[in-house]
Write a protein that holds these residues in place. Structure first.
Motif, PDB file in Angstrom:
ATOM      1  N   GLN A 626      -5.321  39.358  49.694  1.00 54.59           N
ATOM      2  CA  GLN A 626      -5.108  40.801  49.601  1.00 54.59           C
ATOM      3  C   GLN A 626      -4.821  41.218  48.164  1.00 54.59           C
ATOM      4  OE1 GLN A 626      -5.322  42.951  52.446  1.00 54.59           O
ATOM      5  NE2 GLN A 626      -5.527  44.388  50.740  1.00 54.59           N
ATOM      6  N   LEU A 629      -8.058  41.006  46.136  1.00 53.33           N
ATOM      7  CA  LEU A 629      -8.945  42.136  46.423  1.00 53.33           C
ATOM      8  C   LEU A 629      -8.502  43.391  45.678  1.00 53.33           C
ATOM      9  CD1 LEU A 629     -11.136  43.632  48.059  1.00 53.33           C
ATOM     10  CD2 LEU A 629      -9.462  43.839  49.924  1.00 53.33           C
ATOM     11  N   ARG A 639     -13.237  39.054  44.306  1.00 52.05           N
ATOM     12  CA  ARG A 639     -12.762  40.195  45.100  1.00 52.05           C
ATOM     13  C   ARG A 639     -13.614  40.352  46.354  1.00 52.05           C
ATOM     14  NH1 ARG A 639     -12.052  45.431  41.522  1.00 52.05           N
ATOM     15  NH2 ARG A 639     -10.853  46.060  43.384  1.00 52.05           N
ATOM     16  N   LEU A 643     -12.239  39.860  50.288  1.00 53.16           N
ATOM     17  CA  LEU A 643     -12.394  40.813  51.385  1.00 53.16           C
ATOM     18  C   LEU A 643     -13.122  40.162  52.560  1.00 53.16           C
ATOM     19  CD1 LEU A 643     -12.170  43.582  52.646  1.00 53.16           C
ATOM     20  CD2 LEU A 643     -14.201  44.292  51.353  1.00 53.16           C
ATOM     21  N   THR A 657      -6.211  46.586  60.414  1.00 53.16           N
ATOM     22  CA  THR A 657      -7.475  46.526  59.694  1.00 53.16           C
ATOM     23  C   THR A 657      -8.086  47.908  59.560  1.00 53.16           C
ATOM     24  OG1 THR A 657      -8.722  46.158  61.747  1.00 53.16           O
ATOM     25  CG2 THR A 657      -7.953  44.208  60.556  1.00 53.16           C
ATOM     26  N   GLU A 663     -14.428  49.642  53.907  1.00 51.41           N
ATOM     27  CA  GLU A 663     -13.677  48.889  52.904  1.00 51.41           C
ATOM     28  C   GLU A 663     -14.627  48.206  51.917  1.00 51.41           C
ATOM     29  OE1 GLU A 663      -9.562  46.232  53.029  1.00 51.41           O
ATOM     30  OE2 GLU A 663     -10.860  46.333  54.776  1.00 51.41           O
ATOM     31  N   ALA A 664     -15.727  47.656  52.436  1.00 53.31           N
ATOM     32  CA  ALA A 664     -16.701  46.988  51.574  1.00 53.31           C
ATOM     33  C   ALA A 664     -17.350  47.982  50.624  1.00 53.31           C
ATOM     34  CB  ALA A 664     -17.756  46.289  52.429  1.00 53.31           C
ATOM     35  N   LEU A 667     -15.104  48.978  47.798  1.00 53.76           N
ATOM     36  CA  LEU A 667     -15.053  47.959  46.749  1.00 53.76           C
ATOM     37  C   LEU A 667     -16.273  48.060  45.847  1.00 53.76           C
ATOM     38  CD1 LEU A 667     -13.976  45.361  45.410  1.00 53.76           C
ATOM     39  CD2 LEU A 667     -15.149  44.060  47.202  1.00 53.76           C
TER      40      LEU A 667
END
Length: 793
Positions: A626, A629, A639, A643, A657, A663-664, A667
């Motif tokens: 975490q 990331l 990173r 994830l 979650t 989330e991807a 990033l």
């Protein structure tokens, strides 16, 4: 009583010295013949006089829980020590070895007692003396100098005097190393004891045969020894740690190739085959040698005509006269053969002008000539020779498993009987027994391949190797374990160098090692400085621990002892800041995959507290990933992998979650174009199954790429292409189909995007061409020039 011993300093394996020793013993008929050799073998000297075929050697060994050392005392028929043994017994003398045992610490740096290598501190002095002497006599090289001075004369008193003068100047006033000083004190004590003994069967006097380096010192030391009524005590091996010490000596068959300096052994004389012919045939040795050389060269298809033979003989005789030799010596023949047979320029020095292995680029003709002069003689022990118990154990195990040397066998590793056969053969591989070769089989102990093919031959060196392997233990299992432990202790490259050995331990069903080796393994883990090395290695070890049922490796103590500290160390290394080089990207991602699998296995065990397997709780790994990331300074690939690792583990531990696709994308959108592909590689490597089930991610990724400017796309393209390489072919096809559907081309096959286009450059080359075209258009625009568009466009 004779006041002085006759101390003959010799060069080991010198025929001239051997003739001198034999002649003086027959003439003097001494009461004692004392020989530089392992004194612990004295009670077993009769074994040397069985009906053996030379060469042979006494192999001595010493081992405990932390060290193993083996050393050889070799004999050829033309060795002075062997002639002293044979002729001393012939005249009725009391024959004794008088040196320290070969397993003594004095031999810690020597593999061979008769290596004729002086102390390192003495080498410069000896080299300077020999070089000056060679320059004075116009002789090049130590071996040629020795032949010139000593090998062409008969074994008379003049030879003894010249040897004494030579060795006195060679050593000078040097005291020698501490090891050599201890050896010489031992030999001097034996001489002093023998000199004070009464006459034996009417024989008087003491004759000593030792390396010429030791002779000047022994002349001075023996008279200083205290009087003793019993022979000097042979020291026994001691282990400072209090553990068990294994030691012993056995006769082993030897070969001329092992004896030769050009095979890596700094022996007393090179080309032992040549000197054996000199010993056996005398003046006829030249003709014997020429016949062997010509037969070898013609058999290898190398030039060797009758005219060449005549030219070589004439050259050798001319060189001998020029150099003052009674008849051609070894170096005369070698120079003559090189001049007559080598037609091309040399890419390496003539092999006889230096010591050690032949250098790369040596002319093939010279390689074959040197091999002929080495000789192919192989020793053979009398059947009554005592041998280590390992050989009897191996014979019993081969019979019990239905195996025989000299055959091929195919094994089904799912069959319990064949599995036991495989274990035995892998143990012989650990013992490095010649002739035991696995020609087919899986590379890893845990594999989806379940068959092996073995070739079991009996090369001439196998018997000697098995006797030497007996130093490691009395049974094949014990010896293989000891050999494995020694390899684990001395392996290079930290934990990465030890993982293949642990894999071999699994093949050989050796799950347990000593506490000292476990400490060494733990040290290797604790000292590993690179995540990309440690984490993938832990993955291989966990595979053995979890699935090594048939191999006896499941939950093996040494694997559990490594995985706990190893996981803790790997997470510590992962958290450190820093970028990941392109060369390390693949290993970095495999490290993330390995750690995640280890933690998944750990969670599947359902062990409260986790103390039985790992000291590291999964919660710590989740926290590290975490933080990785969330760290904008961390490498993009790390990173993305963090994830990907978090996705599956969060659900297993019940952590909150977010939608993975969101989330991807968050990033990727926060990264520079050149870093997007690296992060995507981490995501695909660790969570491609989840990404494939997220249709929204495909659309979002397409939109992100479409929004890139041309220059940014060029920067992002190479890493993006590398990232998609983590997808198997079927999944790449499915992704291509979804991409076509996004652009209204779902009537086309996915192969339109995945298949290579013949005759066109790869996509990255096309992109770079487009970038150059854009730059050219921009330059034209600055000059107010607008290209004319094609009417069709």
């Amino acid at each position: 009583m004779i006041d002085q011993p006759d101390i003959i300093g010799v060069r080991h394996h010198s025929p001239a010295c051997a003739r001198l020793v034999a002649a003086r013993i027959r003439r003097q008929r001494p009461a004692f013949v004392l020989i530089e050799g392992p004194a612990d073998f004295n009670p077993r000297l009769d074994e040397l006089h069985l009906d053996h075929r030379l060469p042979l050697a006494i192999y001595s060994h010493r081992s405990d829980d932390s060290t193993h050392h083996g050393s050889w005392t070799p004999f050829a028929e033309h060795s002075p020590e062997w002639q002293a043994l044979v002729v001393g017994r012939e005249v009725g003398a009391q024959v004794r070895f008088i040196d320290l045992p070969a397993w003594d610490d004095a031999f810690a740096a020597l593999e061979n007692r008769y290596a004729d290598s002086a102390d390192h501190a003495h080498e410069a002095r000896a080299d300077a003396y020999e070089r000056a002497l060679g320059e004075r006599l116009a002789v090049q090289g130590r071996d040629a100098l020795w032949d010139h001075l000593f090998e062409q004369d008969d074994a008379g008193d003049g030879l003894h005097e010249r040897l004494h003068t030579y060795f006195v100047h060679l050593r000078g006033d040097d005291r020698g190393s501490l090891g050599n000083q201890r050896r010489e004190e031992m030999m001097a004590a034996w001489i002093a004891w023998a000199m004070r003994q009464p006459a034996h069967d009417g024989c008087h006097g003491v004759l000593v045969v030792c390396g010429g380096y030791h002779a000047p010192a022994l002349q001075q030391l023996w008279a200083r020894q205290p009087a003793a009524s019993t022979p000097p005590a042979v020291p026994t091996p001691q282990d400072g740690s209090g553990g068990a010490v294994r030691h012993g000596s056995f006769l082993v068959p030897y070969t001329f190739k092992r004896l030769d300096a050009f095979a890596g052994y700094a022996s007393g004389m090179p080309s032992p085959g040549w000197y054996q012919w000199q010993w056996e045939h005398g003046v006829d040795a030249d003709a014997h040698m020429l016949g062997q050389v010509m037969a070898r060269l013609r058999g290898r298809g190398l030039p060797a005509s009758t005219a060449d033979l005549i030219a070589a003989r004439l050259r050798a005789e001319g060189l001998a006269r020029l150099r003052g030799h009674v008849r051609p010596q070894r170096v005369d023949w070698l120079d003559a053969l090189a001049g007559a047979l080598v037609k091309d320029a040399l890419d390496a020095p003539l092999p006889w002008t230096y010591r050690g292995r032949l250098r790369a680029g040596t002319d093939p003709v010279l390689v074959q000539i040197m091999d002929v002069l080495t000789g192919d003689s192989t020793g053979l022990l009398d059947p009554l020779t005592p041998q280590p118990p390992l050989l009897a154990d191996l014979a019993a195990q081969l019979q019990a498993h239905g195996l025989a040397l000299g055959q091929r066998c195919q094994l089904d590793l799912l069959d319990p009987h064949d599995r036991q056969r495989s274990v035995l053969l892998h143990r012989l591989l650990l013992l490095q027994v010649p002739g035991i070769v696995r020609t087919h089989g899986p590379a890893q102990a845990i594999s989806d391949t379940f068959d092996e093919t073995w070739s079991l031959t009996q090369p001439v060196e196998q018997h000697a190797a098995l006797i030497e392997a007996g130093a490691w233990g009395a049974t094949v299992g014990d010896a293989a374990r000891a050999r494995l432990e020694d390899a684990l202790r001395h392996a290079d490259r930290g934990i990465a160098g030890r993982v293949p050995l642990l894999n071999r331990a699994a093949w050989a069903a050796l799950p347990a090692v000593s506490a000292a080796v476990l400490d060494d393994l733990a040290t290797a883990v604790a000292s590993e400085a690179r995540f990309e090395v440690l984490a993938p290695a832990l993955g291989e070890l966990d595979l053995l621990r979890r699935h090594g049922h048939m191999l006896g490796m499941q939950e093996a103590p040494m694997l559990n002892a490594l995985l706990g500290p190893g996981l803790d160390r790997a997470l510590w290394l992962l958290e450190a800041p820093g970028q990941v080089s392109s060369a390390d990207t693949d290993a970095h991602l495999r490290g993330h995959l390995a750690l995640r699998q280890i933690l998944i296995d750990r969670l599947a065990d359902h062990e409260p507290g986790g103390a039985a397997t790992f000291a590291t709780a999964p919660a710590r790994a989740l926290a590290v990933w975490q933080r990785k990331l969330a760290n904008p300074q961390a490498a993009a690939v790390s990173r993305g992998a963090s994830l990907g690792a978090l996705v599956g583990l969060r659900e297993r531990v019940g952590a909150a979650t977010l939608p993975f696709a969101d989330e991807a994308m968050a990033l990727l959108q926060g990264l520079a174009p050149a870093q997007m592909g690296d992060a995507l590689a981490g995501l695909l490597a660790l969570a491609r199954d989840r990404l494939a089930s997220e249709p929204g991610f495909t659309a979002a990724l397409d939109g992100l790429i479409q929004a890139l400017q041309a220059d940014d796309f060029i920067l992002a393209l190479p890493a993006l292409r590398s990232a998609f390489a983590w997808l198997p072919a079927r999944e790449r096809g499915a992704l291509a189909t979804r991409m076509l559907a996004l652009h209204g081309a779902d009537h086309l096959s996915g192969r339109v995007l995945t298949a290579p286009v013949p005759g066109q450059a790869p996509a990255d080359a096309l992109a770079r061409a487009a970038q150059r075209e854009t730059a050219a258009l921009d330059a034209l625009a600055r000059w107010g020039i607008t290209p004319v568009q094609d009417a069709a466009s």
